[in-house]
Design a protein around this motif. Structure first.
Motif, PDB file in Angstrom:
ATOM      1  N   ALA A   1       7.902   9.059   8.307  1.00  0.00           N
ATOM      2  CA  ALA A   1       9.055   8.373   7.718  1.00  0.00           C
ATOM      3  C   ALA A   1       8.884   8.197   6.210  1.00  0.00           C
ATOM      4  N   ALA A   2       7.642   7.957   5.752  1.00  0.00           N
ATOM      5  CA  ALA A   2       7.395   7.828   4.305  1.00  0.00           C
ATOM      6  C   ALA A   2       7.669   9.147   3.587  1.00  0.00           C
ATOM      7  N   LYS A   3       7.338  10.277   4.226  1.00  0.00           N
ATOM      8  CA  LYS A   3       7.646  11.580   3.624  1.00  0.00           C
ATOM      9  C   LYS A   3       9.149  11.793   3.509  1.00  0.00           C
ATOM     10  N   VAL A   4       9.900  11.334   4.511  1.00  0.00           N
ATOM     11  CA  VAL A   4      11.355  11.474   4.462  1.00  0.00           C
ATOM     12  C   VAL A   4      11.934  10.653   3.308  1.00  0.00           C
ATOM     13  N   VAL A   5      11.486   9.418   3.177  1.00  0.00           N
ATOM     14  CA  VAL A   5      11.965   8.561   2.084  1.00  0.00           C
ATOM     15  C   VAL A   5      11.576   9.150   0.734  1.00  0.00           C
TER      16      VAL A   5
ATOM     17  N   PRO B   1       0.834  -1.212   0.000  1.00  0.00           N
ATOM     18  CA  PRO B   1       0.000   0.000   0.000  1.00  0.00           C
ATOM     19  C   PRO B   1       0.862   1.253   0.000  1.00  0.00           C
ATOM     20  N   SER B   2       0.308   2.313  -0.523  1.00  0.00           N
ATOM     21  CA  SER B   2       0.998   3.596  -0.539  1.00  0.00           C
ATOM     22  C   SER B   2       0.818   4.286   0.824  1.00  0.00           C
ATOM     23  N   PRO B   3       1.603   5.300   1.131  1.00  0.00           N
ATOM     24  CA  PRO B   3       1.476   5.974   2.439  1.00  0.00           C
ATOM     25  C   PRO B   3       0.095   6.569   2.691  1.00  0.00           C
ATOM     26  N   ARG B   4      -0.608   7.002   1.651  1.00  0.00           N
ATOM     27  CA  ARG B   4      -1.944   7.569   1.869  1.00  0.00           C
ATOM     28  C   ARG B   4      -3.000   6.498   2.111  1.00  0.00           C
ATOM     29  N   ASP B   5      -2.659   5.222   1.914  1.00  0.00           N
ATOM     30  CA  ASP B   5      -3.602   4.128   2.147  1.00  0.00           C
ATOM     31  C   ASP B   5      -3.436   3.490   3.521  1.00  0.00           C
ATOM     32  N   ILE B   6      -2.622   4.068   4.365  1.00  0.00           N
ATOM     33  CA  ILE B   6      -2.407   3.512   5.703  1.00  0.00           C
ATOM     34  C   ILE B   6      -3.651   3.760   6.562  1.00  0.00           C
ATOM     35  N   THR B   7      -4.194   2.705   7.123  1.00  0.00           N
ATOM     36  CA  THR B   7      -5.358   2.808   7.995  1.00  0.00           C
ATOM     37  C   THR B   7      -5.072   2.081   9.308  1.00  0.00           C
ATOM     38  N   LEU B   8      -5.847   2.424  10.312  1.00  0.00           N
ATOM     39  CA  LEU B   8      -5.689   1.758  11.607  1.00  0.00           C
ATOM     40  C   LEU B   8      -6.085   0.290  11.513  1.00  0.00           C
ATOM     41  N   GLU B   9      -7.087  -0.017  10.678  1.00  0.00           N
ATOM     42  CA  GLU B   9      -7.489  -1.419  10.508  1.00  0.00           C
ATOM     43  C   GLU B   9      -6.369  -2.247   9.898  1.00  0.00           C
ATOM     44  N   LEU B  10      -5.651  -1.652   8.952  1.00  0.00           N
ATOM     45  CA  LEU B  10      -4.543  -2.363   8.309  1.00  0.00           C
ATOM     46  C   LEU B  10      -3.412  -2.629   9.294  1.00  0.00           C
TER      47      LEU B  10
ATOM     48  N   ILE C   1       1.022  -0.858  21.664  1.00  0.00           N
ATOM     49  CA  ILE C   1       1.415   0.427  21.088  1.00  0.00           C
ATOM     50  C   ILE C   1       0.195   1.082  20.459  1.00  0.00           C
ATOM     51  N   SER C   2       0.083   2.382  20.601  1.00  0.00           N
ATOM     52  CA  SER C   2      -1.059   3.113  20.054  1.00  0.00           C
ATOM     53  C   SER C   2      -1.022   3.088  18.524  1.00  0.00           C
ATOM     54  N   LEU C   3      -2.128   2.745  17.904  1.00  0.00           N
ATOM     55  CA  LEU C   3      -2.197   2.684  16.450  1.00  0.00           C
ATOM     56  C   LEU C   3      -2.104   4.078  15.827  1.00  0.00           C
ATOM     57  N   ASP C   4      -2.659   5.078  16.494  1.00  0.00           N
ATOM     58  CA  ASP C   4      -2.552   6.448  15.981  1.00  0.00           C
ATOM     59  C   ASP C   4      -1.094   6.901  15.912  1.00  0.00           C
ATOM     60  N   VAL C   5      -0.320   6.544  16.914  1.00  0.00           N
ATOM     61  CA  VAL C   5       1.093   6.921  16.938  1.00  0.00           C
ATOM     62  C   VAL C   5       1.851   6.188  15.831  1.00  0.00           C
ATOM     63  N   ILE C   6       1.536   4.918  15.637  1.00  0.00           N
ATOM     64  CA  ILE C   6       2.209   4.148  14.566  1.00  0.00           C
ATOM     65  C   ILE C   6       1.924   4.774  13.209  1.00  0.00           C
ATOM     66  N   ALA C   7       0.656   5.092  12.946  1.00  0.00           N
ATOM     67  CA  ALA C   7       0.297   5.671  11.649  1.00  0.00           C
ATOM     68  C   ALA C   7       0.968   7.021  11.434  1.00  0.00           C
ATOM     69  N   ALA C   8       1.013   7.860  12.472  1.00  0.00           N
ATOM     70  CA  ALA C   8       1.624   9.180  12.335  1.00  0.00           C
ATOM     71  C   ALA C   8       3.117   9.079  12.050  1.00  0.00           C
TER      72      ALA C   8
ATOM     73  N   ALA D   1       0.886  -4.802  14.248  1.00  0.00           N
ATOM     74  CA  ALA D   1       1.937  -3.826  14.515  1.00  0.00           C
ATOM     75  C   ALA D   1       1.833  -3.224  15.911  1.00  0.00           C
ATOM     76  N   HIS D   2       0.712  -3.383  16.584  1.00  0.00           N
ATOM     77  CA  HIS D   2       0.503  -2.764  17.899  1.00  0.00           C
ATOM     78  C   HIS D   2       0.990  -3.633  19.046  1.00  0.00           C
ATOM     79  N   LEU D   3       1.408  -4.854  18.783  1.00  0.00           N
ATOM     80  CA  LEU D   3       1.818  -5.769  19.843  1.00  0.00           C
ATOM     81  C   LEU D   3       3.267  -5.505  20.220  1.00  0.00           C
ATOM     82  N   GLY D   4       3.494  -5.199  21.486  1.00  0.00           N
ATOM     83  CA  GLY D   4       4.838  -4.936  21.969  1.00  0.00           C
ATOM     84  C   GLY D   4       5.411  -6.127  22.702  1.00  0.00           C
ATOM     85  N   HIS D   5       6.436  -5.877  23.547  1.00  0.00           N
ATOM     86  CA  HIS D   5       7.074  -6.934  24.319  1.00  0.00           C
ATOM     87  C   HIS D   5       6.462  -7.004  25.716  1.00  0.00           C
TER      88      HIS D   5
END
Length: 415
Positions: A174-178, A120-129, A162-169, A135-139
């Motif tokens: 990082a996608a903008k930097v790349v 998916p592209s960076p604009r297609d990132i959703t919390l459901e995905l 881990i908060s999904l909102d924080v992961i998406a942000a 991705a929210h499971l930590g140690h």
């Protein structure tokens, strides 16, 4: 990339069952045998006995129902005549059409290969995905790093979430930097040395026209680059990532420079078509490094920090978030989560590279238009100069003719 689920088709079950029953009655392939050893045919002991001729008469006596078979394909059936291949195919197709509307259908579900082949592209990132990829499971809470407290949403069954909102942000940042580094023609290196990450890392590097490390980061690759990479060939690329080939004149100049370093026999020097400059230039450092497992690559991160090379890393709850420039708080143990993150970054780099190609094409078109305008203005100026010169010559000729006439008149008057 959504969890698999089955959705029932909304239709009237009674109508479908009646249509399917009618198709079964019209099909000749229904068995009419009775169970072996039965003395009374009226009371079978085996499977249900269907008399085809009796069912045809019963269907003819009933009120007409809407036929599933198209009217153009229906033919009158003569009693006792076997069906042709075309009629058997038509009836089988009608039965299939009726049975397809019974049951359920599959909506979009998870396809593991698509995270690599079509991320998916960076604009297609959703919390459901992100939630579906884990991705929210930590140690475990006992292994956490206090620096990740601002990323943690809560605790469940002894592990941090881990908060999904924080992961998406952070992933979008990082996608903008790349995207920006790739758009400006920078060198990007993807580093992933764990098992199962190789294919995703290689595909992301191919999308950005960058480089990848999947085995082991050799210490000193950045700090001692001239000793480790000094013998490697240096490729020179243009703005479209196309390798620039050397001309014969450039090869001769390169041979002279190589001979000046100590090799006197110029004719025996082998120079390839690509640029090979072991003098003065040395190896090139990257402009951005993407690390998928920072715990195993601390040496690489220290080398990047020493030369102020920006880094992007997946930071789990047991990793120090200050070891990278742009952290992405997410689960670094889940292969699906890692493939999703590196796929998004690779797609962002691909979009930046294509934007650079478009900008370069627009710049070339603008230069071509400017050249055409310059040539047109030059041509108009030359035409104007030629016309002015012609007018000037005509005026000079006219003045000379008038001067001659005056001289002739003066001579006549003198006589």
């Amino acid at each position: 990339m959504i969890p698999r689920r089955v959705v029932a088709r909304s239709s009237q079950s009674s109508k479908l069952i009646s249509r399917y029953t009618l198709c079964l009655r019209q099909h000749r392939s229904i068995s009419t045998e009775i169970s072996p050893g039965s003395s009374n045919p009226a009371t079978p002991k085996g499977p249900l006995i269907v008399d085809f001729e009796e069912q045809v008469k019963l269907a003819a006596s009933e009120s007409p129902r809407p036929s599933i078979i198209p009217q153009a394909q229906t033919q009158t059936q003569t009693p006792g005549r076997p069906l042709t291949k075309l009629e058997e195919y038509q009836r089988l197709k009608a039965a299939k059409h009726a049975s397809d509307q019974i049951g359920g259908i599959l909506e979009d579900h998870y396809k593991p290969h698509e995270l690599i082949t079509n991320p998916p592209s960076p604009r297609d990132i959703t919390l459901e995905l992100l939630l579906a990829s884990g991705a929210h499971l930590g140690h475990a809470t006992a292994l956490w790093n206090p620096g990740n407290q601002r990323f943690i949403f809560g605790i469940r069954q002894g592990i941090h979430l881990i908060s999904l909102d924080v992961i998406a942000a952070h992933l979008r940042r990082a996608a903008k930097v790349v995207h920006g580094v790739s758009k400006n023609g920078g060198i990007i290196i993807f580093v992933g040395t764990r098992d199962g990450q190789e294919r995703a890392v290689v595909e992301a590097a191919k999308r950005t026209k960058g480089y990848h490390v999947t085995e082991r980061w050799v210490p000193g690759t950045i700090t001692n680059k001239d000793q480790l990479l000094g013998d490697q060939k240096l490729r020179v690329l243009n703005h479209l990532d196309q390798e620039i080939r050397l001309t014969e004149q450039q090869k001769l100049q390169l041979k002279k420079k190589l001979a000046a370093t100590g090799k006197k026999d110029i004719d025996k020097l082998q120079v390839e078509d690509t640029v090979q400059l072991p003098f003065g230039y040395g190896a090139v450092r990257p402009d951005l490094v993407v690390c998928l497992n920072p715990l195993e690559n601390k040496t690489m991160l220290q080398e990047c920090a020493q030369y102020r090379i920006p880094t992007i890393g997946i930071i789990d709850t047991d990793v120090d978030p200050t070891c990278v420039t742009y952290p992405i708080p997410a689960n670094d143990d889940s292969l699906r989560s890692v493939q999703l993150i590196v796929g998004v970054l690779g797609k962002a780099g691909q979009e930046g590279r294509l934007a650079r190609y478009e900008a370069e094409a627009d710049r070339a078109e603008e230069l071509e238009r400017r050249q055409k305008r310059l040539e047109e203005s030059k041509r108009i100026q030359e035409e104007a100069t030629t016309t002015a010169q012609a007018h000037k010559d005509a005026e000079q000729a006219a003045s000379e003719s008038r001067q001659r006439e005056l001289e002739r008149e003066s001579l006549i008057s003198y006589r």
